[in-house]
Design a protein around this motif. Sequence first.
Motif, PDB file in Angstrom:
ATOM      1  N   CYS A  74      30.822 -41.783 -20.589  1.00 58.33           N
ATOM      2  CA  CYS A  74      32.065 -41.532 -19.854  1.00 58.33           C
ATOM      3  C   CYS A  74      32.622 -40.182 -20.313  1.00 58.33           C
ATOM      4  O   CYS A  74      32.952 -40.019 -21.490  1.00 58.33           O
ATOM      5  N   PRO A  75      32.771 -39.210 -19.414  1.00 55.30           N
ATOM      6  CA  PRO A  75      33.184 -37.860 -19.819  1.00 55.30           C
ATOM      7  C   PRO A  75      34.661 -37.572 -19.571  1.00 55.30           C
ATOM      8  O   PRO A  75      35.027 -36.425 -19.303  1.00 55.30           O
ATOM      9  N   THR A  76      35.516 -38.592 -19.672  1.00 53.09           N
ATOM     10  CA  THR A  76      36.913 -38.368 -19.260  1.00 53.09           C
ATOM     11  C   THR A  76      37.951 -38.571 -20.356  1.00 53.09           C
ATOM     12  O   THR A  76      38.994 -37.921 -20.324  1.00 53.09           O
ATOM     13  N   ARG A  77      37.748 -39.473 -21.318  1.00 51.02           N
ATOM     14  CA  ARG A  77      38.783 -39.762 -22.312  1.00 51.02           C
ATOM     15  C   ARG A  77      38.298 -39.500 -23.739  1.00 51.02           C
ATOM     16  O   ARG A  77      38.791 -38.630 -24.428  1.00 51.02           O
ATOM     17  N   ARG A  78      37.331 -40.279 -24.172  1.00 48.79           N
ATOM     18  CA  ARG A  78      36.837 -40.159 -25.544  1.00 48.79           C
ATOM     19  C   ARG A  78      36.192 -38.800 -25.776  1.00 48.79           C
ATOM     20  O   ARG A  78      36.216 -38.276 -26.888  1.00 48.79           O
ATOM     21  N   GLY A 104      29.291 -42.054 -16.079  1.00 55.08           N
ATOM     22  CA  GLY A 104      30.031 -43.074 -15.342  1.00 55.08           C
ATOM     23  C   GLY A 104      31.508 -42.982 -15.653  1.00 55.08           C
ATOM     24  O   GLY A 104      31.920 -42.244 -16.557  1.00 55.08           O
ATOM     25  N   ALA A 105      32.308 -43.750 -14.918  1.00 57.14           N
ATOM     26  CA  ALA A 105      33.766 -43.670 -15.039  1.00 57.14           C
ATOM     27  C   ALA A 105      34.314 -44.412 -16.252  1.00 57.14           C
ATOM     28  O   ALA A 105      35.499 -44.297 -16.556  1.00 57.14           O
ATOM     29  N   GLY A 106      33.478 -45.174 -16.965  1.00 51.99           N
ATOM     30  CA  GLY A 106      33.884 -45.713 -18.260  1.00 51.99           C
ATOM     31  C   GLY A 106      34.596 -47.045 -18.236  1.00 51.99           C
ATOM     32  O   GLY A 106      34.871 -47.619 -17.183  1.00 51.99           O
ATOM     33  N   GLU A 107      34.903 -47.524 -19.451  1.00 55.01           N
ATOM     34  CA  GLU A 107      35.598 -48.799 -19.639  1.00 55.01           C
ATOM     35  C   GLU A 107      36.700 -48.640 -20.685  1.00 55.01           C
ATOM     36  O   GLU A 107      36.551 -47.897 -21.658  1.00 55.01           O
ATOM     37  N   HIS A 124      39.269 -42.060 -11.394  1.00 55.06           N
ATOM     38  CA  HIS A 124      38.331 -41.476 -10.438  1.00 55.06           C
ATOM     39  C   HIS A 124      38.591 -39.978 -10.246  1.00 55.06           C
ATOM     40  O   HIS A 124      37.645 -39.185 -10.131  1.00 55.06           O
ATOM     41  N   GLU A 125      39.858 -39.590 -10.255  1.00 51.52           N
ATOM     42  CA  GLU A 125      40.189 -38.167 -10.165  1.00 51.52           C
ATOM     43  C   GLU A 125      39.663 -37.419 -11.392  1.00 51.52           C
ATOM     44  O   GLU A 125      39.099 -36.320 -11.281  1.00 51.52           O
ATOM     45  N   MET A 126      39.860 -38.016 -12.566  1.00 54.07           N
ATOM     46  CA  MET A 126      39.394 -37.394 -13.803  1.00 54.07           C
ATOM     47  C   MET A 126      37.872 -37.279 -13.817  1.00 54.07           C
ATOM     48  O   MET A 126      37.316 -36.260 -14.263  1.00 54.07           O
ATOM     49  N   PHE A 127      37.209 -38.300 -13.309  1.00 46.31           N
ATOM     50  CA  PHE A 127      35.749 -38.282 -13.308  1.00 46.31           C
ATOM     51  C   PHE A 127      35.220 -37.159 -12.411  1.00 46.31           C
ATOM     52  O   PHE A 127      34.299 -36.434 -12.780  1.00 46.31           O
ATOM     53  N   GLU A 128      35.824 -36.977 -11.242  1.00 41.38           N
ATOM     54  CA  GLU A 128      35.372 -35.897 -10.369  1.00 41.38           C
ATOM     55  C   GLU A 128      35.631 -34.535 -10.998  1.00 41.38           C
ATOM     56  O   GLU A 128      34.771 -33.638 -10.927  1.00 41.38           O
ATOM     57  N   GLU A 129      36.775 -34.366 -11.632  1.00 43.79           N
ATOM     58  CA  GLU A 129      37.028 -33.100 -12.314  1.00 43.79           C
ATOM     59  C   GLU A 129      36.014 -32.863 -13.433  1.00 43.79           C
ATOM     60  O   GLU A 129      35.551 -31.730 -13.644  1.00 43.79           O
ATOM     61  N   ALA A 130      35.672 -33.932 -14.157  1.00 48.01           N
ATOM     62  CA  ALA A 130      34.675 -33.796 -15.223  1.00 48.01           C
ATOM     63  C   ALA A 130      33.344 -33.309 -14.669  1.00 48.01           C
ATOM     64  O   ALA A 130      32.683 -32.440 -15.255  1.00 48.01           O
ATOM     65  N   LEU A 131      32.937 -33.838 -13.529  1.00 47.72           N
ATOM     66  CA  LEU A 131      31.688 -33.392 -12.903  1.00 47.72           C
ATOM     67  C   LEU A 131      31.776 -31.934 -12.477  1.00 47.72           C
ATOM     68  O   LEU A 131      30.792 -31.185 -12.578  1.00 47.72           O
ATOM     69  N   SER A 176      31.928 -43.484  -5.271  1.00 46.08           N
ATOM     70  CA  SER A 176      31.018 -43.038  -6.338  1.00 46.08           C
ATOM     71  C   SER A 176      29.689 -42.559  -5.764  1.00 46.08           C
ATOM     72  O   SER A 176      29.067 -41.643  -6.312  1.00 46.08           O
ATOM     73  N   VAL A 177      29.253 -43.135  -4.647  1.00 43.93           N
ATOM     74  CA  VAL A 177      28.044 -42.649  -3.983  1.00 43.93           C
ATOM     75  C   VAL A 177      28.249 -41.212  -3.516  1.00 43.93           C
ATOM     76  O   VAL A 177      27.366 -40.357  -3.657  1.00 43.93           O
ATOM     77  N   ASP A 178      29.423 -40.920  -2.980  1.00 48.64           N
ATOM     78  CA  ASP A 178      29.720 -39.554  -2.533  1.00 48.64           C
ATOM     79  C   ASP A 178      29.688 -38.572  -3.708  1.00 48.64           C
ATOM     80  O   ASP A 178      29.167 -37.455  -3.582  1.00 48.64           O
ATOM     81  N   LEU A 179      30.253 -38.988  -4.853  1.00 44.52           N
ATOM     82  CA  LEU A 179      30.224 -38.117  -6.031  1.00 44.52           C
ATOM     83  C   LEU A 179      28.790 -37.866  -6.486  1.00 44.52           C
ATOM     84  O   LEU A 179      28.418 -36.731  -6.825  1.00 44.52           O
ATOM     85  N   ALA A 180      27.989 -38.923  -6.515  1.00 45.63           N
ATOM     86  CA  ALA A 180      26.599 -38.779  -6.952  1.00 45.63           C
ATOM     87  C   ALA A 180      25.831 -37.838  -6.039  1.00 45.63           C
ATOM     88  O   ALA A 180      25.032 -37.011  -6.498  1.00 45.63           O
ATOM     89  N   SER A 181      26.068 -37.958  -4.744  1.00 48.72           N
ATOM     90  CA  SER A 181      25.323 -37.108  -3.808  1.00 48.72           C
ATOM     91  C   SER A 181      25.772 -35.663  -3.883  1.00 48.72           C
ATOM     92  O   SER A 181      24.974 -34.745  -3.676  1.00 48.72           O
ATOM     93  N   GLU A 182      27.051 -35.428  -4.224  1.00 49.36           N
ATOM     94  CA  GLU A 182      27.571 -34.066  -4.252  1.00 49.36           C
ATOM     95  C   GLU A 182      27.252 -33.335  -5.554  1.00 49.36           C
ATOM     96  O   GLU A 182      26.916 -32.147  -5.541  1.00 49.36           O
TER      97      GLU A 182
END
Length: 320
Positions: A74-78, A104-107, A124-131, A176-182
Amino acid sequence: MVAVGYTLMTEQAGPKQLVDYAQRAENAGFDLAVMSDHYYPWLKSQGHSPYAWSVLGAVAHATSRMRLMTMVTCPTRRYHPAVVAQKAATLGLLSDGRFTLGLGAGENLNEHVVGAWPHVQQRHEMFEEALQIIRPLLDGETLTYSGDHYEVPEAYLWDRPETPVPLAVAVSGPSSVDLASEYADAMIATEPLANLVDSYDRAGGAGKPRYGQVAICYGPDEDECRKIAHDQFRWFGLGWKVNADLPAPASFEAATAYVREDDVAQNISCGPDTEAHVAAFKKYVDAGFTDVAIVQIGGDHQPRFLDWARDELLPRLREL
């Protein structure tokens, strides 16, 4: 032919054990080793949770052929996404190009150790920014980024493989499918759902790898395997919406207090029957996955599993 993976599950083994299991898995003939990235185990009975990235460095040095992958980080918090990119690039070099960064978006279980767990929309916003940060850094760009959640004044990876580390993104639905494809080079899913593969293909992922993961509990005594699976993996059936938000192993203990052994055995193949385990794996093959990693439940039973996989399971899976 579908690639067969082995899961280095940090929740059920210590760091030196994991390196040993990776070497055994490579010698047994596995194509791929994936590693979970946790701060806590799901349940206290699992008993472990070493730092995945230190172990991965040792595994990269101790192996030479198997591909390696996080499933998932998870690339958003830790971790800040710019640091995740640096870690991935370093693993890419240490492994001589064998590493894929699975994200992934994490737990809440693992990420709350550095602060409050955000609402799902914010996550989800944080995850897209991380990507948006990780992708260009791995591609060798000098990045300046200003988003709603992250600031990167200037970042550049000085040590990275000539061929960029591939990205894989965990998917569970349309967003999440859209993020993976992009942003990614592959998708990851933990259920053998053909509709996820089809959606990924339609969104632009056709021809790219699709990673799956199947949990089994092999052993000579089916009753013992059922007990192990119930003791250590009864959280698995809660579903991702629940698993993502519970904060601690004690929470998973409480949430699964009334899960029966039979409930777990209905969804996880247990015991010595090779064909039952092949059938569990085949669900992913039939759904269109290209790479499937096996989780052998029970930290103390990995050597026995790996010997059996070498002699019996892998030859059968190669026939699929």
